[in-house]
Write an enzyme that holds these catalytic residues in place. Structure first.
Site, PDB file in Angstrom:
ATOM      1  N   THR A  46       0.832  -1.263  -0.361  1.00 51.36           N
ATOM      2  CA  THR A  46      -0.148  -0.163   0.465  1.00 51.36           C
ATOM      3  C   THR A  46       0.591   1.050   0.256  1.00 51.36           C
ATOM      4  O   THR A  46       1.055   1.689   0.983  1.00 51.36           O
ATOM      5  CB  THR A  46      -1.152  -0.150   1.437  1.00 51.36           C
ATOM      6  OG1 THR A  46      -1.571  -1.187   0.782  1.00 51.36           O
ATOM      7  CG2 THR A  46      -1.603   1.191   1.477  1.00 51.36           C
TER       8      THR A  46
ATOM      9  N   LYS B  20       0.374   5.007   8.494  1.00 55.62           N
ATOM     10  CA  LYS B  20       1.524   4.944   7.518  1.00 55.62           C
ATOM     11  C   LYS B  20       0.049   5.277   6.227  1.00 55.62           C
ATOM     12  O   LYS B  20       0.132   6.041   5.251  1.00 55.62           O
ATOM     13  CB  LYS B  20       2.213   4.222   7.258  1.00 55.62           C
ATOM     14  CG  LYS B  20       2.648   4.412   5.281  1.00 55.62           C
ATOM     15  CD  LYS B  20       2.781   3.287   4.398  1.00 55.62           C
ATOM     16  CE  LYS B  20       2.493   2.114   4.668  1.00 55.62           C
ATOM     17  NZ  LYS B  20       2.249   1.300   3.706  1.00 55.62           N
TER      18      LYS B  20
ATOM     19  N   LYS C 257      -7.168   1.164  -2.695  1.00 58.55           N
ATOM     20  CA  LYS C 257      -6.847   1.115  -1.157  1.00 58.55           C
ATOM     21  C   LYS C 257      -7.113   1.983   0.124  1.00 58.55           C
ATOM     22  O   LYS C 257      -7.267   1.854   1.209  1.00 58.55           O
ATOM     23  CB  LYS C 257      -5.439   0.300  -1.251  1.00 58.55           C
ATOM     24  CG  LYS C 257      -4.992   0.086  -0.197  1.00 58.55           C
ATOM     25  CD  LYS C 257      -5.467  -1.060   0.481  1.00 58.55           C
ATOM     26  CE  LYS C 257      -5.511  -1.986   2.302  1.00 58.55           C
ATOM     27  NZ  LYS C 257      -4.154  -2.212   1.718  1.00 58.55           N
TER      28      LYS C 257
END
Length: 292
Positions: free
Chosen positions: A101, A244, A176
């Site tokens: 990701t 993150k 995502k």
């Protein structure tokens, strides 16, 4: 068509999910080369027959399909674009699939640099955690050229069951972000429901039998709430990596002039947990926010 006879697969990033994913490819009969910053993490897959590579460059020089599953966007950039990275040393006609990701803009940059060297780059982040990786049932979100997606689709089917082409480079990463935004607020709701059940004097496990099957049902409620109740906070997905992801989504939302209050709240809660030493726990450790 990519087959075990004409394909050498490189796999970079043998972590919580990567080790299972590489194992599925190996079990399907494909030659697999692996690289991880810590060789010890790859010991199990090497024992099963994978070959060890000393660097991303070593992978690029021999593999015509490379899958990456690393930690952060800066890791992705180094692996793909660094002097000893994949693209500067890759074989023309190869397929590179980043399942980390990462940021949509970096996915676009990698795609453009790869194209200059006649390499096909695909962004393909996943959802499903350690369980989905173990069972080969990940959801995979694809960005890049459709023809490249079709070429690697048989390999992706070894890793996931819900594989959807979303559009051009970066589209997989944007999708995502949608996934992570939905999970972030949902995790708050899951934890609050469990804590509420406990404070009301209910048996949380019995409560789950009712609410997981109704309108409140979600993957997190079914799979992570039971871990919370058992005191199992081992990572299927690290808090530090979720933070993150949320930062990437917040940055993208700001760029699009969009408010995301649920996401902002979730990140602030996870930031607090990380400051208390929980960054290497699984995301279900948000339960501890109410226990601190």
């Amino acid at each position: 068509m990519l087959t075990a006879d004409n394909t050498v697969i490189g796999f970079i990033g043998i972590g919580v999910m990567g080790k299972s994913m590489a194992g599925h490819l190996l079990a399907a009969g494909f030659p697999v080369m692996v690289y991880s910053r810590t060789k010890e993490k790859a010991a199990g897959i090497i024992e099963k027959g994978a070959l060890w590579a000393e660097s991303p460059r070593a992978v690029a020089e021999k593999a015509n399909v490379v899958i990456t599953m690393v930690g952060y966007p800066n890791d992705v950039e180094e692996v793909y674009l660094g002097e000893n990275g994949l693209i500067p040393n890759g074989i023309p006609g190869s397929y590179y699939i980043d399942m980390t990701t990462s940021s949509p803009s970096l996915a676009e940059k990698i795609y453009n640099e790869a194209k200059k060297r006649d390499i096909y780059a695909i962004d393909a982040p996943v959802s499903g955690g350690d369980i989905g990786a173990r069972d080969g049932k990940l959801s995979i979100m694809i960005g890049g050229d459709y023809d490249a997606f079709e070429a690697v689709h048989p390999l992706l089917k070894l890793l996931g069951t819900n594989i959807v082409y979303q559009g051009q480079a970066g589209a997989g990463q944007h999708t995502k972000m949608c996934n992570q935004i939905a999970i972030a607020s949902n995790m708050i709701g899951v934890c609050e429901a469990i804590i509420y059940a406990e404070k009301a004097g209910l048996d949380p496990e019995t409560v789950l039998k009712s609410i997981t099957a109704g309108a409140a049902g979600s993957w997190s409620l079914s799979n992570l709430a039971p871990r919370m109740l058992k005191g199992d906070f081992e990572p299927g997905f690290y808090i530090k990596h979720f933070i993150k992801d949320m930062k990437i989504a917040l940055d993208e939302a700001e760029r699009m002039d969009m408010e995301v209050p649920g996401l902002a709240l979730a990140k602030s809660m996870y930031d607090k947990l990380a400051s208390l030493g929980e960054e290497n726990s699984g995301t279900q450790a948000l339960y501890k926010y109410w226990k601190k």
